[in-house]
Scaffold this motif. Structure first.
Motif, PDB file in Angstrom:
ATOM      1  N   LYS A   4      54.408  67.203  34.894  1.00 35.69           N
ATOM      2  CA  LYS A   4      54.451  68.120  34.072  1.00 35.69           C
ATOM      3  C   LYS A   4      56.084  68.889  33.921  1.00 35.69           C
ATOM      4  CE  LYS A   4      49.979  69.832  35.570  1.00 35.69           C
ATOM      5  NZ  LYS A   4      49.230  70.982  36.244  1.00 35.69           N
ATOM      6  N   ASN A   5      56.863  68.197  34.609  1.00 39.28           N
ATOM      7  CA  ASN A   5      58.255  68.704  34.167  1.00 39.28           C
ATOM      8  C   ASN A   5      58.772  68.405  33.066  1.00 39.28           C
ATOM      9  OD1 ASN A   5      58.690  69.614  36.998  1.00 39.28           O
ATOM     10  ND2 ASN A   5      59.210  67.502  37.795  1.00 39.28           N
ATOM     11  N   LYS A   6      59.413  69.130  32.340  1.00 44.65           N
ATOM     12  CA  LYS A   6      60.173  68.943  30.986  1.00 44.65           C
ATOM     13  C   LYS A   6      61.105  67.814  31.030  1.00 44.65           C
ATOM     14  CE  LYS A   6      59.240  73.594  29.285  1.00 44.65           C
ATOM     15  NZ  LYS A   6      60.134  74.817  28.564  1.00 44.65           N
ATOM     16  N   VAL A   7      61.480  66.980  29.840  1.00 43.07           N
ATOM     17  CA  VAL A   7      62.347  66.144  29.911  1.00 43.07           C
ATOM     18  C   VAL A   7      63.792  66.731  29.797  1.00 43.07           C
ATOM     19  CG1 VAL A   7      63.334  64.169  28.378  1.00 43.07           C
ATOM     20  CG2 VAL A   7      60.843  64.591  28.508  1.00 43.07           C
ATOM     21  N   MET A  46      56.098  53.131  28.445  1.00 45.23           N
ATOM     22  CA  MET A  46      56.457  54.482  29.131  1.00 45.23           C
ATOM     23  C   MET A  46      55.584  55.323  28.196  1.00 45.23           C
ATOM     24  SD  MET A  46      60.161  55.286  27.893  1.00 45.23           S
ATOM     25  CE  MET A  46      60.787  54.950  26.438  1.00 45.23           C
ATOM     26  N   ASP A  47      55.458  56.478  29.204  1.00 46.33           N
ATOM     27  CA  ASP A  47      54.692  57.450  28.239  1.00 46.33           C
ATOM     28  C   ASP A  47      55.428  58.944  28.347  1.00 46.33           C
ATOM     29  OD1 ASP A  47      53.129  59.520  27.067  1.00 46.33           O
ATOM     30  OD2 ASP A  47      51.502  59.430  28.664  1.00 46.33           O
ATOM     31  N   ILE A  48      56.471  59.140  27.451  1.00 42.37           N
ATOM     32  CA  ILE A  48      57.187  60.040  27.653  1.00 42.37           C
ATOM     33  C   ILE A  48      56.632  61.440  27.629  1.00 42.37           C
ATOM     34  CG2 ILE A  48      59.221  61.418  26.771  1.00 42.37           C
ATOM     35  CD1 ILE A  48      60.265  58.804  25.527  1.00 42.37           C
ATOM     36  N   PRO A  49      56.514  62.399  28.562  1.00 38.47           N
ATOM     37  CA  PRO A  49      57.606  62.434  29.751  1.00 38.47           C
ATOM     38  C   PRO A  49      56.582  62.250  31.136  1.00 38.47           C
ATOM     39  CG  PRO A  49      56.783  64.850  29.424  1.00 38.47           C
ATOM     40  CD  PRO A  49      56.151  63.894  28.431  1.00 38.47           C
ATOM     41  N   ASN A  50      55.568  61.441  31.074  1.00 39.35           N
ATOM     42  CA  ASN A  50      54.523  61.358  31.893  1.00 39.35           C
ATOM     43  C   ASN A  50      54.786  60.348  32.987  1.00 39.35           C
ATOM     44  OD1 ASN A  50      52.928  63.622  31.182  1.00 39.35           O
ATOM     45  ND2 ASN A  50      52.031  62.349  29.445  1.00 39.35           N
ATOM     46  N   CYS A  51      54.998  59.179  32.735  1.00 37.26           N
ATOM     47  CA  CYS A  51      55.250  58.012  33.495  1.00 37.26           C
ATOM     48  C   CYS A  51      55.858  56.776  32.819  1.00 37.26           C
ATOM     49  CB  CYS A  51      53.684  57.525  33.955  1.00 37.26           C
ATOM     50  SG  CYS A  51      52.736  56.788  32.767  1.00 37.26           S
ATOM     51  N   MET A  52      56.255  55.867  33.855  1.00 36.29           N
ATOM     52  CA  MET A  52      56.848  54.692  33.577  1.00 36.29           C
ATOM     53  C   MET A  52      55.869  53.564  34.014  1.00 36.29           C
ATOM     54  SD  MET A  52      59.674  55.280  32.027  1.00 36.29           S
ATOM     55  CE  MET A  52      60.820  53.819  32.014  1.00 36.29           C
ATOM     56  N   ILE A  53      55.778  52.379  33.354  1.00 39.40           N
ATOM     57  CA  ILE A  53      54.471  51.207  33.842  1.00 39.40           C
ATOM     58  C   ILE A  53      55.380  50.186  33.880  1.00 39.40           C
ATOM     59  CG2 ILE A  53      52.663  50.286  33.238  1.00 39.40           C
ATOM     60  CD1 ILE A  53      52.168  52.635  31.218  1.00 39.40           C
ATOM     61  N   PHE A  54      55.290  49.351  35.080  1.00 37.52           N
ATOM     62  CA  PHE A  54      55.803  48.115  35.451  1.00 37.52           C
ATOM     63  C   PHE A  54      54.619  47.359  35.844  1.00 37.52           C
ATOM     64  CE2 PHE A  54      58.606  51.562  36.349  1.00 37.52           C
ATOM     65  CZ  PHE A  54      59.825  51.082  35.404  1.00 37.52           C
ATOM     66  N   GLN A  55      54.898  45.821  35.607  1.00 44.33           N
ATOM     67  CA  GLN A  55      54.060  44.889  36.154  1.00 44.33           C
ATOM     68  C   GLN A  55      54.034  44.743  37.809  1.00 44.33           C
ATOM     69  OE1 GLN A  55      54.465  40.574  35.522  1.00 44.33           O
ATOM     70  NE2 GLN A  55      52.665  40.466  34.251  1.00 44.33           N
ATOM     71  N   MET A  56      53.030  44.796  38.347  1.00 43.19           N
ATOM     72  CA  MET A  56      52.975  44.302  39.741  1.00 43.19           C
ATOM     73  C   MET A  56      51.887  43.417  39.959  1.00 43.19           C
ATOM     74  SD  MET A  56      54.556  44.772  42.468  1.00 43.19           S
ATOM     75  CE  MET A  56      55.662  46.206  41.352  1.00 43.19           C
ATOM     76  N   PRO A  57      52.215  42.022  39.962  1.00 43.86           N
ATOM     77  CA  PRO A  57      51.326  41.067  40.253  1.00 43.86           C
ATOM     78  C   PRO A  57      50.548  41.267  41.684  1.00 43.86           C
ATOM     79  CG  PRO A  57      53.663  40.083  39.922  1.00 43.86           C
ATOM     80  CD  PRO A  57      53.716  41.521  40.062  1.00 43.86           C
ATOM     81  N   THR A  58      49.214  40.744  41.288  1.00 42.95           N
ATOM     82  CA  THR A  58      48.210  40.754  42.458  1.00 42.95           C
ATOM     83  C   THR A  58      48.267  39.548  43.411  1.00 42.95           C
ATOM     84  OG1 THR A  58      46.642  40.181  40.884  1.00 42.95           O
ATOM     85  CG2 THR A  58      46.794  42.392  41.299  1.00 42.95           C
ATOM     86  N   THR A  59      49.042  38.796  43.031  1.00 43.78           N
ATOM     87  CA  THR A  59      49.126  37.540  44.128  1.00 43.78           C
ATOM     88  C   THR A  59      49.452  37.599  45.393  1.00 43.78           C
ATOM     89  OG1 THR A  59      51.329  36.923  43.320  1.00 43.78           O
ATOM     90  CG2 THR A  59      49.540  35.918  42.089  1.00 43.78           C
ATOM     91  N   ALA A  60      49.055  36.828  46.327  1.00 43.62           N
ATOM     92  CA  ALA A  60      49.263  36.810  47.591  1.00 43.62           C
ATOM     93  C   ALA A  60      50.716  37.139  48.189  1.00 43.62           C
ATOM     94  CB  ALA A  60      48.571  35.663  48.594  1.00 43.62           C
ATOM     95  N   LYS A  61      51.552  36.533  47.571  1.00 45.48           N
ATOM     96  CA  LYS A  61      52.955  36.599  47.836  1.00 45.48           C
ATOM     97  C   LYS A  61      53.446  38.074  47.621  1.00 45.48           C
ATOM     98  CE  LYS A  61      55.172  34.642  43.672  1.00 45.48           C
ATOM     99  NZ  LYS A  61      56.192  33.705  43.267  1.00 45.48           N
ATOM    100  N   TRP A  62      53.038  38.953  46.509  1.00 45.72           N
ATOM    101  CA  TRP A  62      53.333  40.156  46.582  1.00 45.72           C
ATOM    102  C   TRP A  62      52.437  41.312  47.339  1.00 45.72           C
ATOM    103  CZ3 TRP A  62      56.837  42.292  42.666  1.00 45.72           C
ATOM    104  CH2 TRP A  62      57.306  41.236  41.946  1.00 45.72           C
ATOM    105  N   THR A  63      51.757  40.965  48.268  1.00 52.82           N
ATOM    106  CA  THR A  63      50.822  41.706  49.158  1.00 52.82           C
ATOM    107  C   THR A  63      51.988  42.583  49.824  1.00 52.82           C
ATOM    108  OG1 THR A  63      49.203  40.177  49.554  1.00 52.82           O
ATOM    109  CG2 THR A  63      49.289  41.927  50.988  1.00 52.82           C
ATOM    110  N   PHE A  64      52.942  42.063  50.463  1.00 52.83           N
ATOM    111  CA  PHE A  64      53.856  43.074  51.113  1.00 52.83           C
ATOM    112  C   PHE A  64      54.727  43.946  50.346  1.00 52.83           C
ATOM    113  CE2 PHE A  64      57.071  40.243  49.339  1.00 52.83           C
ATOM    114  CZ  PHE A  64      58.255  41.143  49.446  1.00 52.83           C
TER     115      PHE A  64
END
Length: 226
Positions: A4-7, A46-64
């Motif tokens: 909810k913060n302004k840009v 991204m959705d200004i000013p709400n959020c940024m979006i990044f890929q985050m793989p679901t494979t086992a090596k990304w579990t940690f």
């Protein structure tokens, strides 16, 4: 979970974010109770000013990594914005939500500030620090220089242009990094830990030798988010 913060970013800062193309490789530095963890992934949008979006793989090596991405945890995002000057962009955000379906996505807050370091020329108020690099095999060469694009108490990342007469430095090679601060020559010693070729530059990860007061001087003048 909208922010909810302004840009508060300037028009130039907003443009730097808009110039980030979906699919671009970005570096995530994730805060942990011990030491920060760094991984590479991809920018989605991204959705200004709400959020940024990044890929985050679901494979086992990304579990940690996924286990560290708890709501409100702090993340530093860094990426290289190519152009006439070439810039490293960095900003700090917090985790909003981690999605697993229909694909792995990380949603973060929208940044309130960003930092910029120029690679090829000074475009913004905070340029990278130009340094002279001295190492085994290149002592006889003149004007071997690079740009510090990231630094911490333990080490730094240096970008060096690709040139035919400049050899690629190897892992575990000892180096000396020199630059001038307020007219005084400052020298930092360290060791090459890794290198990677990206576009027109070779990027070196350098671990500083311990107990050097010159590192403190560097940190006072050149911190890209931290």
């Amino acid at each position: 979970m909208p922010n909810k913060n302004k840009v508060t970013l300037s028009r130039d800062d907003i443009q730097s974010l808009k110039d980030l193309v979906p699919g671009t490789t970005i570096d995530l530095q994730i805060t942990t109770p011990t030491s920060p963890k760094r991984v590479k992934t991809y920018y989605v949008g991204m959705d200004i000013p709400n959020c940024m979006i990044f890929q985050m793989p679901t494979t086992a090596k990304w579990t940690f990594v996924r286990d560290l991405l708890l709501p409100d945890n702090s993340i530093v995002v860094r990426y290289i914005l190519e152009g006439d000057t070439g810039q490293v962009i960095a900003f700090r955000v917090k985790v909003l939500k981690l999605l697993s379906h229909p694909t792995g996505l990380l949603l973060t807050t929208f940044p309130s500030t960003i930092q910029t370091l120029g690679l090829r020329a000074v475009k913004r108020a905070q340029p990278g620090i130009a340094v002279a690099v001295d190492a085994e095999g290149i002592e006889s060469l003149s004007d071997v220089t690079g740009i510090i694009v990231d630094v911490s108490t333990n080490g730094c990342r240096i970008a060096m242009p690709v040139k035919p007469d400049w050899p690629v430095l190897a892992s575990n090679q000892q180096v000396s990094i020199g630059y001038k601060l307020d007219g005084e020559k400052v020298l930092i010693k360290g060791q090459i830990k890794n290198n990677s070729l990206e576009q027109e530059y070779v990027y070196y990860g350098i671990q500083f030798d311990k107990d050097q007061k010159s590192v403190e001087k560097l940190l006072q003048r050149h911190i890209l988010i931290g």
